[in-house]
Design a protein around this motif. Sequence first.
Motif, PDB file in Angstrom:
ATOM      1  N   GLY A 188       0.785  -1.240   0.000  1.00 28.53           N
ATOM      2  CA  GLY A 188       0.000   0.000   0.000  1.00 28.53           C
ATOM      3  C   GLY A 188       0.813   1.283   0.000  1.00 28.53           C
ATOM      4  O   GLY A 188       0.263   2.365   0.162  1.00 28.53           O
ATOM      5  N   THR A 189       2.116   1.182  -0.204  1.00 31.36           N
ATOM      6  CA  THR A 189       2.926   2.384  -0.090  1.00 31.36           C
ATOM      7  C   THR A 189       2.713   3.346  -1.234  1.00 31.36           C
ATOM      8  O   THR A 189       3.134   4.491  -1.156  1.00 31.36           O
ATOM      9  CB  THR A 189       4.413   2.041  -0.014  1.00 31.36           C
ATOM     10  OG1 THR A 189       4.628   0.884  -0.776  1.00 31.36           O
ATOM     11  CG2 THR A 189       4.856   1.824   1.404  1.00 31.36           C
ATOM     12  N   TRP A 190       2.029   2.876  -2.288  1.00 30.42           N
ATOM     13  CA  TRP A 190       1.766   3.787  -3.410  1.00 30.42           C
ATOM     14  C   TRP A 190       0.966   4.994  -2.950  1.00 30.42           C
ATOM     15  O   TRP A 190       0.993   6.049  -3.562  1.00 30.42           O
ATOM     16  CB  TRP A 190       1.009   3.066  -4.531  1.00 30.42           C
ATOM     17  CG  TRP A 190      -0.219   2.360  -4.039  1.00 30.42           C
ATOM     18  CD1 TRP A 190      -0.308   1.067  -3.622  1.00 30.42           C
ATOM     19  CD2 TRP A 190      -1.516   2.931  -3.850  1.00 30.42           C
ATOM     20  NE1 TRP A 190      -1.570   0.793  -3.193  1.00 30.42           N
ATOM     21  CE2 TRP A 190      -2.347   1.921  -3.328  1.00 30.42           C
ATOM     22  CE3 TRP A 190      -2.069   4.207  -4.081  1.00 30.42           C
ATOM     23  CZ2 TRP A 190      -3.686   2.128  -3.027  1.00 30.42           C
ATOM     24  CZ3 TRP A 190      -3.409   4.404  -3.783  1.00 30.42           C
ATOM     25  CH2 TRP A 190      -4.205   3.380  -3.259  1.00 30.42           C
ATOM     26  N   ALA A 191       0.243   4.850  -1.819  1.00 31.43           N
ATOM     27  CA  ALA A 191      -0.595   5.955  -1.343  1.00 31.43           C
ATOM     28  C   ALA A 191       0.251   7.125  -0.848  1.00 31.43           C
ATOM     29  O   ALA A 191      -0.215   8.257  -0.818  1.00 31.43           O
ATOM     30  CB  ALA A 191      -1.512   5.468  -0.229  1.00 31.43           C
ATOM     31  N   ILE A 192       1.503   6.852  -0.472  1.00 34.71           N
ATOM     32  CA  ILE A 192       2.330   7.920   0.101  1.00 34.71           C
ATOM     33  C   ILE A 192       2.704   8.983  -0.935  1.00 34.71           C
ATOM     34  O   ILE A 192       2.466  10.170  -0.715  1.00 34.71           O
ATOM     35  CB  ILE A 192       3.558   7.325   0.804  1.00 34.71           C
ATOM     36  CG1 ILE A 192       3.070   6.423   1.947  1.00 34.71           C
ATOM     37  CG2 ILE A 192       4.468   8.421   1.347  1.00 34.71           C
ATOM     38  CD1 ILE A 192       4.140   5.667   2.657  1.00 34.71           C
ATOM     39  N   PRO A 193       3.243   8.564  -2.100  1.00 37.80           N
ATOM     40  CA  PRO A 193       3.480   9.601  -3.120  1.00 37.80           C
ATOM     41  C   PRO A 193       2.188  10.294  -3.538  1.00 37.80           C
ATOM     42  O   PRO A 193       2.196  11.495  -3.842  1.00 37.80           O
ATOM     43  CB  PRO A 193       4.097   8.834  -4.300  1.00 37.80           C
ATOM     44  CG  PRO A 193       4.030   7.407  -3.964  1.00 37.80           C
ATOM     45  CD  PRO A 193       3.795   7.272  -2.505  1.00 37.80           C
ATOM     46  N   LEU A 194       1.093   9.542  -3.520  1.00 34.99           N
ATOM     47  CA  LEU A 194      -0.197  10.137  -3.873  1.00 34.99           C
ATOM     48  C   LEU A 194      -0.528  11.258  -2.884  1.00 34.99           C
ATOM     49  O   LEU A 194      -0.892  12.370  -3.274  1.00 34.99           O
ATOM     50  CB  LEU A 194      -1.281   9.058  -3.838  1.00 34.99           C
ATOM     51  CG  LEU A 194      -2.609   9.493  -4.464  1.00 34.99           C
ATOM     52  CD1 LEU A 194      -2.455   9.577  -5.969  1.00 34.99           C
ATOM     53  CD2 LEU A 194      -3.718   8.505  -4.099  1.00 34.99           C
ATOM     54  N   PRO A 211       1.775  13.110   3.591  1.00 40.58           N
ATOM     55  CA  PRO A 211       2.420  11.804   3.408  1.00 40.58           C
ATOM     56  C   PRO A 211       2.731  11.119   4.735  1.00 40.58           C
ATOM     57  O   PRO A 211       2.543   9.907   4.859  1.00 40.58           O
ATOM     58  CB  PRO A 211       3.710  12.145   2.659  1.00 40.58           C
ATOM     59  CG  PRO A 211       3.454  13.448   2.017  1.00 40.58           C
ATOM     60  CD  PRO A 211       2.508  14.175   2.910  1.00 40.58           C
ATOM     61  N   ILE A 212       3.137  11.893   5.735  1.00 42.75           N
ATOM     62  CA  ILE A 212       3.482  11.261   7.019  1.00 42.75           C
ATOM     63  C   ILE A 212       2.228  10.649   7.646  1.00 42.75           C
ATOM     64  O   ILE A 212       2.244   9.505   8.119  1.00 42.75           O
ATOM     65  CB  ILE A 212       4.118  12.301   7.976  1.00 42.75           C
ATOM     66  CG1 ILE A 212       5.487  12.712   7.426  1.00 42.75           C
ATOM     67  CG2 ILE A 212       4.253  11.731   9.384  1.00 42.75           C
ATOM     68  CD1 ILE A 212       6.243  13.684   8.290  1.00 42.75           C
ATOM     69  N   LEU A 213       1.142  11.391   7.598  1.00 42.94           N
ATOM     70  CA  LEU A 213      -0.112  10.862   8.149  1.00 42.94           C
ATOM     71  C   LEU A 213      -0.514   9.576   7.427  1.00 42.94           C
ATOM     72  O   LEU A 213      -0.891   8.587   8.047  1.00 42.94           O
ATOM     73  CB  LEU A 213      -1.219  11.913   8.019  1.00 42.94           C
ATOM     74  CG  LEU A 213      -1.180  13.029   9.070  1.00 42.94           C
ATOM     75  CD1 LEU A 213      -2.311  14.017   8.836  1.00 42.94           C
ATOM     76  CD2 LEU A 213      -1.269  12.421  10.480  1.00 42.94           C
ATOM     77  N   THR A 214      -0.402   9.623   6.076  1.00 36.11           N
ATOM     78  CA  THR A 214      -0.753   8.442   5.298  1.00 36.11           C
ATOM     79  C   THR A 214       0.108   7.261   5.722  1.00 36.11           C
ATOM     80  O   THR A 214      -0.375   6.140   5.919  1.00 36.11           O
ATOM     81  CB  THR A 214      -0.519   8.710   3.794  1.00 36.11           C
ATOM     82  OG1 THR A 214      -0.967  10.018   3.498  1.00 36.11           O
ATOM     83  CG2 THR A 214      -1.221   7.690   2.948  1.00 36.11           C
TER      84      THR A 214
END
Lengths: 397, 341
Positions: free
Chosen positions: A186-192, A233-236
């Motif tokens: 699920g790390t793709w959400a971080i750049p998003l 991004p940190i929250l995500t």
Amino acid sequence: MAVNVQEPAGEDRPRSSFIYDPVMRSILYQVLTAIIFIALIWWFWSNTLENLRRANIASGFGFLNGRAGFDVGQALIAYSSDSTYLRALYVGFLNTLLVAFTGIITATIIGFIVGIGRLSNNWLISKLSQVYVEVFRNIPPLLVIFFWYKGVLSVLPQPRDSIHLPFSIFLNNRGLAFPKAIWGEGTWAIPLAFVVGIVAAVVVSKWARSRQERTGQPFPSGWTGFALIIGLPILTFLALGAPLSFDYPIAGKFNLSGGSVVGPEFVSLYLALSFYTAAFIAEIVRSGIRAVAKGQTEAAFALGLQPGVTTRKVVVPQALRIVIPPLTSQYLNLTKNSSLAIAIGFSDLVAVGGTILNQSGRAVEIVAIWMAIYLSISLATSLFMNWFNAKMALVER
Amino acid sequence: MSKKLLSAVIGTALLGLTAHTASAATLDSVKAKGFLQCGVNSGLAGFGFPDASGNWTGFDVDYCRAVAAAIFGDPTKVKFTPTTAKERFTALQSGEIDMLARNTTWTINRDTALGFSFRAVNYYDGQGFMVRKSLNVKSALELSGAAVCVQSGTTTELNLADYFKSHNLQYNPVVFEKLEEVNAAYDAGRCDVYTTDQSGLYAVRLTLSKPDDHIILPEIISKEPLGPAVRQGDAQWFNIVSWTHYALVTAEDFGITKANVDEMLKSANPDIKRFLGEEKDQHIGKDLGLDEKWAYNIIKSVGNYGEVFERNLGGSSQLKIARGLNALWSKGGLQYAPPIR
Ligand SMILES: N[C@@H](CCC(=O)N[C@@H](CS)C(=O)NCC(=O)O)C(=O)O
């Protein structure tokens, strides 16, 4: 178009054939030049092919799909001796881009600091900046590279006696080894989230500006934007349950194994190019600032602006316009100088291309590829800088 | 722009600019110039390097002198072009040099795609590894994870990749273009292992700051038949260069040396008479495009194969390499010359 005053108008006209017509003549010359140019290229090309054929040297670009057979020291993408020549070239190309890009950024930062430093009222700062410029500007870049490389190699310890820094970072003469991040699910959400943050920050700053224009009330849009871009991004990341693990470098028999390593070749090339080019950028920045009329500063002071604000909001934006065009050519120089990488064994485009040239014997093809790639990089840099220049230019209302 | 880039570009430009030069008559152009332009190593002890007073010396350098002696009867009519591993092929292809005598391995790729001709093997070599004694490594199979210094543009870097791959060993290549750079990096501890032709390892070890701290591992991982190369398509020139080597070997076979060659002129042995050009109305030399005294001139100038080896690589040199595979076939080695008749 200019009007030819001497040309007598009227009855005399038909007498002169089209050779005397300046428009026709200029077209004729251009066509002739084009024909000669094309003929020259054709002659050069067919001659080359003929000579290669006579010398029984293989030619053509098909070889690029063959197995490379050699290994490359540092690659940003997966590469092994089983990869193709084309992939090897790509590895070299990316390495060239990497030094050029990081070098340009660092050189610009150092250059601006030193350039502004030279104009400082502080005697020590301005003299130090001057010494910096004179030293680096007058030493050939190759020597600067050797200086860093020999320096790095002779100062740093052997892998067995690595300098152990916090966070499992090790420094030795094989480079800087640090833990490699391994991202989980699920790390793709971080750049998003990062992109969303940027968009939100832009929206907030637009809103804040229009509000300030309407009501005169300032809003800390810079800090808000910063919080959005970093915070989201940190929250995500936290919301996903921190899906991150590390591959730590550990001592092996010869070297550290695991982790990521930045080799001394890259580091010294990067430092050398940055420091070298920064000296030129500093001079450009200094002259750019000098070129802003003194009246501008005086007017700003008269309006009650603080010196810091004056520099940031009045002098630098005007200086930038003068600085950008010569800056472009320094960026191009840095990119081209990166081909000196070969002297210290960094696998840039020229180093890898040279190896391929030698192993496959396709000299003409490789030289053509080199030229095409350097030309493209340079043109892309110029285009970007021209766009930037146009954006910074005076907007006349 | 780096020098390497420049030389490649110039070489390429030459290929495009020279209006179809007929490659056929290298001998004529060498004779017209009055000297042989010979590509040698830019600095490898034993094979090709300028000594303290700037004179080129070495095994390959003597081959250039031998060819000059065969053509001009004078071993000094030669000019040397130092070449790195990468430069050598463009230099030969573009015609900058007439022949290449630079510890160069004969491979099928160089014979076909690169457009060269190899035949004589003047040194049978093989690739080896050198490490620091302090690492306590006894075999190349223990090298997994090591950083390996290697020169680019060589068969060495290809063999290295294949060897580590086929033995499932990891390594980290540290690749340089110039020999001095490889040496300096290895000496500074940038890599654990140095790999090149075994003969090269012996030569390189001498240049390290503490030669005795390094050992050469027993494994030989490749075949490296080294020999002089010429451009394809000039059979006469190819013959002259190849047969110069065979003349050197034949002389050793016959026991003809630099010292006794004049005496040997009086020999009654028909083989020796023919070799030295003493046979009546013989035309071996003429058929080669040379003087009948060609072989005599070679031996008179540089000695026979054994002498050339001894002087540059063997007991009388610093390298002290044993003849091994390079002994005459009659003494258990591989050096063998076809009959000169
Ligand atoms: N025999 C191999 C390697 C020859 C080679 O270039 N060896 C190196 C290492 S011993 C060398 O002589 N370098 C000297 C130089 O480039 O100046 C080949 O033909 O590719």
